[in-house]
Design a protein around this motif. Sequence first.
Motif, PDB file in Angstrom:
ATOM      1  N   GLN A  74     -35.791 -22.104  -8.119  1.00 13.77           N
ATOM      2  CA  GLN A  74     -34.426 -22.553  -7.788  1.00 13.77           C
ATOM      3  C   GLN A  74     -33.376 -21.675  -8.466  1.00 13.77           C
ATOM      4  OE1 GLN A  74     -33.532 -24.694  -5.480  1.00 13.77           O
ATOM      5  NE2 GLN A  74     -35.733 -24.853  -5.053  1.00 13.77           N
ATOM      6  N   GLU A  75     -33.568 -21.439  -9.764  1.00 11.25           N
ATOM      7  CA  GLU A  75     -32.610 -20.607 -10.514  1.00 11.25           C
ATOM      8  C   GLU A  75     -32.557 -19.199  -9.931  1.00 11.25           C
ATOM      9  OE1 GLU A  75     -30.855 -22.745 -12.332  1.00 11.25           O
ATOM     10  OE2 GLU A  75     -31.122 -21.752 -14.265  1.00 11.25           O
TER      11      GLU A  75
ATOM     12  N   ALA B 116     -30.143 -14.711  -6.860  1.00 10.28           N
ATOM     13  CA  ALA B 116     -30.367 -13.619  -5.898  1.00 10.28           C
ATOM     14  C   ALA B 116     -29.697 -13.894  -4.557  1.00 10.28           C
ATOM     15  CB  ALA B 116     -31.869 -13.417  -5.695  1.00 10.28           C
ATOM     16  N   GLY B 117     -29.428 -15.141  -4.274  1.00 14.80           N
ATOM     17  CA  GLY B 117     -28.835 -15.496  -2.980  1.00 14.80           C
ATOM     18  C   GLY B 117     -29.890 -15.732  -1.916  1.00 14.80           C
ATOM     19  N   ARG B 118     -31.147 -15.448  -2.250  1.00 14.45           N
ATOM     20  CA  ARG B 118     -32.257 -15.686  -1.318  1.00 14.45           C
ATOM     21  C   ARG B 118     -33.496 -16.034  -2.129  1.00 14.45           C
ATOM     22  NH1 ARG B 118     -32.729 -10.602   2.729  1.00 14.45           N
ATOM     23  NH2 ARG B 118     -34.315 -11.907   3.707  1.00 14.45           N
ATOM     24  N   GLY B 119     -34.415 -16.724  -1.510  1.00 15.02           N
ATOM     25  CA  GLY B 119     -35.686 -16.985  -2.178  1.00 15.02           C
ATOM     26  C   GLY B 119     -36.497 -15.689  -2.283  1.00 15.02           C
TER      27      GLY B 119
ATOM     28  N   VAL C  74     -39.327  -9.900 -12.745  1.00 18.84           N
ATOM     29  CA  VAL C  74     -38.557 -10.805 -11.879  1.00 18.84           C
ATOM     30  C   VAL C  74     -37.084 -10.389 -11.865  1.00 18.84           C
ATOM     31  CG1 VAL C  74     -37.841 -13.202 -11.530  1.00 18.84           C
ATOM     32  CG2 VAL C  74     -40.220 -12.684 -12.148  1.00 18.84           C
ATOM     33  N   ALA C  75     -36.569  -9.943 -13.016  1.00 21.78           N
ATOM     34  CA  ALA C  75     -35.168  -9.475 -13.042  1.00 21.78           C
ATOM     35  C   ALA C  75     -34.995  -8.285 -12.095  1.00 21.78           C
ATOM     36  CB  ALA C  75     -34.769  -9.083 -14.461  1.00 21.78           C
ATOM     37  N   ASP C  76     -35.985  -7.394 -12.072  1.00 23.78           N
ATOM     38  CA  ASP C  76     -35.920  -6.257 -11.141  1.00 23.78           C
ATOM     39  C   ASP C  76     -35.956  -6.745  -9.697  1.00 23.78           C
ATOM     40  OD1 ASP C  76     -35.646  -4.150 -12.867  1.00 23.78           O
ATOM     41  OD2 ASP C  76     -37.763  -3.554 -12.833  1.00 23.78           O
TER      42      ASP C  76
END
Length: 438
Positions: free
Chosen positions: A27-28, A33-36, A311-313
């Motif tokens: 969810q976060e 990101a604006g998308r899953g 995940v940040a990338d």
Amino acid sequence: MNPVKVGLLGLGTVGGGTVKVLSRNAQEIMRRAGRGIEVVHASARDLSKPRICDTSGITLTQDPFEVVNNPELQVIVELIGGTDQARELVLRAIANGKHVVTANKALIARYGNEIFAAARDKGVMVAFEAAVAGGIPIIKAIREGLAGNRIEWLAGIINGTGNFILTEMRDKGRDFADVLAEAQRLGYAEADPTFDVEGIDAAHKLTILASIAFGIPLQFDKAYTEGISRITRQDVGYAEELGYRIKHLGIARRTEEGIELRVHPTLIPHRRLIANVDGVMNAVLVKGDAVGPTLFYGAGAGAEPTASAVVADLVDVVRTLTADPENRVPHLAFQPDALSDLPILPMEKVETAYYLRMQAQDRPGVLADVTRILADQGISIEAMLQKAPANGGDDTVPVVILTHRIRERQMNEAIRRIEALGTMAGPVMRMRLEHLTR
Ligand code: HSE
């Protein structure tokens, strides 16, 4: 909007951690990101192995090429390590128009120039935050956060296994091999642990840091690399007695003649924050002309800390999927046509202070000979320590000398002459010493 579909190469420690973090924080991550972001296809060498993550909903295969050739996927996360197959897979993914996220420091340090050129041709991103210092966002910090600075130097503890070994040797007097085995059990060590112990892993990471700090092409083959296997418990003790800690540092420094790029055991004053980075933790000290010294600290390895960077990338890639490729942050922080050809300095031209330990005959004039040789080479002594002879009739004593800064070439000559005196039992042990203040 539809979720972005991701393919994962490797479901080991970091791959498993990445799936876990993506699912736990879905969810976060979507809000950011604006998308899953969904892993839908993954490869693993052995499909019967137990996993640290839930793989339901992911198509699994043993063939990584099946993943990079899957037309449904927009991003490939490469976590298999090594360089041969990883290079082929990453280049294939790029040729197929996919963005790539990788934690593979050896791959970027050795083949990054080629990989980034291929990515530019195809207008795709190659993100590699997890390749250096695990969870510490040091690539982003240097490439973006410090973009207003002229970076002068950086120094980092960028191999957790090596730091763990040195810390345990100092605190508990444990044996080198015993501590290394524990780091392997905990999943910190490289598949080939000599990469950790001999400084190769740190040199891969330093090569990457130097490129984004100074805007130079990746030049791993020119990095000077020295490991920690020659350090004795006595060295650790003498350093402490003189007010220093021994750390395995990667150092990159801009000088008027070129760039210093070196990994070696280094004495640093024990008061420095970085001297107190212990265990498997990593830290990178970066000196910018405007900001001054900045220190970044955190876990340099492990499943979820490394997944944090992966995940940040992924979030970065997803956020800029629709951006014009020319407007993305350049791979090496500087525009590709603005990279500098500053030379990497050979070690002989590097200037640093030194720790010398020698086993000298205990009779008049021996120390005078040593200090005369140092003076002849223009080497000034900062401190000296002579220990009492060991019981049992040994007529040699350990002598430890700290020097002020001097070119390595001068020190090499001094050591050659000291060893030729005929009054030394064995070679001189030399370590570099840095105050990390300028
Ligand atoms: N072997 C590496 C280390 C893992 O010990 O730091 C992270 O790159």
